[in-house]
Design a protein around this motif. Structure first.
Motif, PDB file in Angstrom:
ATOM      1  N   ASN A 194      32.404  -4.056 -57.991  1.00 61.83           N
ATOM      2  CA  ASN A 194      31.125  -3.878 -57.634  1.00 61.83           C
ATOM      3  C   ASN A 194      30.344  -4.973 -58.037  1.00 61.83           C
ATOM      4  OD1 ASN A 194      31.802  -1.595 -56.258  1.00 61.83           O
ATOM      5  ND2 ASN A 194      31.094  -0.123 -57.564  1.00 61.83           N
ATOM      6  N   ILE A 195      29.704  -5.792 -57.232  1.00 59.30           N
ATOM      7  CA  ILE A 195      28.723  -6.888 -57.937  1.00 59.30           C
ATOM      8  C   ILE A 195      27.394  -6.271 -57.608  1.00 59.30           C
ATOM      9  CG2 ILE A 195      27.814  -9.042 -57.049  1.00 59.30           C
ATOM     10  CD1 ILE A 195      30.552  -9.541 -55.597  1.00 59.30           C
ATOM     11  N   PRO A 196      26.626  -6.422 -58.597  1.00 61.40           N
ATOM     12  CA  PRO A 196      25.424  -5.784 -58.572  1.00 61.40           C
ATOM     13  C   PRO A 196      24.155  -6.650 -57.709  1.00 61.40           C
ATOM     14  CG  PRO A 196      25.637  -7.106 -60.518  1.00 61.40           C
ATOM     15  CD  PRO A 196      26.952  -7.010 -59.878  1.00 61.40           C
ATOM     16  N   PRO A 197      23.501  -5.848 -57.142  1.00 60.23           N
ATOM     17  CA  PRO A 197      22.535  -6.397 -56.108  1.00 60.23           C
ATOM     18  C   PRO A 197      21.861  -7.581 -56.584  1.00 60.23           C
ATOM     19  CG  PRO A 197      21.787  -4.202 -56.521  1.00 60.23           C
ATOM     20  CD  PRO A 197      23.152  -4.560 -57.169  1.00 60.23           C
ATOM     21  N   GLN A 198      21.599  -8.436 -55.839  1.00 56.08           N
ATOM     22  CA  GLN A 198      20.622  -9.760 -56.182  1.00 56.08           C
ATOM     23  C   GLN A 198      19.236  -9.023 -56.013  1.00 56.08           C
ATOM     24  OE1 GLN A 198      21.560 -12.949 -57.182  1.00 56.08           O
ATOM     25  NE2 GLN A 198      19.418 -12.798 -57.794  1.00 56.08           N
ATOM     26  N   ILE A 199      18.463  -9.537 -57.084  1.00 54.61           N
ATOM     27  CA  ILE A 199      17.003  -9.393 -56.987  1.00 54.61           C
ATOM     28  C   ILE A 199      16.179 -10.493 -56.706  1.00 54.61           C
ATOM     29  CG2 ILE A 199      17.005  -7.159 -58.330  1.00 54.61           C
ATOM     30  CD1 ILE A 199      16.083  -8.569 -60.704  1.00 54.61           C
ATOM     31  N   ASN A 205      14.860  -6.265 -53.264  1.00 59.91           N
ATOM     32  CA  ASN A 205      16.721  -6.337 -52.856  1.00 59.91           C
ATOM     33  C   ASN A 205      16.569  -6.784 -51.630  1.00 59.91           C
ATOM     34  OD1 ASN A 205      16.021  -4.333 -51.131  1.00 59.91           O
ATOM     35  ND2 ASN A 205      16.765  -2.549 -52.519  1.00 59.91           N
TER      36      ASN A 205
END
Length: 115
Positions: A47-52, A66
């Motif tokens: 799982n890749i953390p969502p970009q902020i 997001n």
């Protein structure tokens, strides 16, 4: 017992060594199969953390946002390609048109329907 019998000491040692080597080969193959990337499998990609993101609207920083939040602001025309933006890893604020990760959201937004 003669040396050609299965139960001779030499044959039993051979058999034991063969089983030990086979067991090690099985363990190596199982480990390789578990670590192998298989396209389309459920657990193959971590799982890749969502970009902020952060954007400047009316001179004020808004964020963290997001992809969905930023897309909503783009749809509402509050954010354009000229809006200043920042995301972790950037040295300073840049216009969205110079930040490919954010510009893609602007480019993917369908034009509004003029009925």
């Amino acid at each position: 017992m003669d040396n050609n019998s299965f139960f001779s000491l030499d044959r039993l040692v051979e058999f034991g060594l063969g089983m030990g080597i086979a067991n090690q080969m099985i363990n190596v193959m199982n480990r390789s199969m578990q670590e192998m990337y298989i396209p389309g499998s459920v657990h193959s990609i971590p799982n890749i953390p969502p970009q902020i993101y952060y954007v400047a609207i009316e001179g004020k920083p808004i964020g963290p946002l997001n992809d969905a939040d930023l897309s909503r602001l783009i749809e509402q025309k509050k954010v354009t390609k000229d809006t200043l933006s920042w995301m972790p890893g950037m040295n300073g604020w840049e216009a969205i048109e110079r930040v490919p990760a954010i510009l893609k959201l602007v480019a993917l937004m369908p034009p509004s329907l003029n009925l």
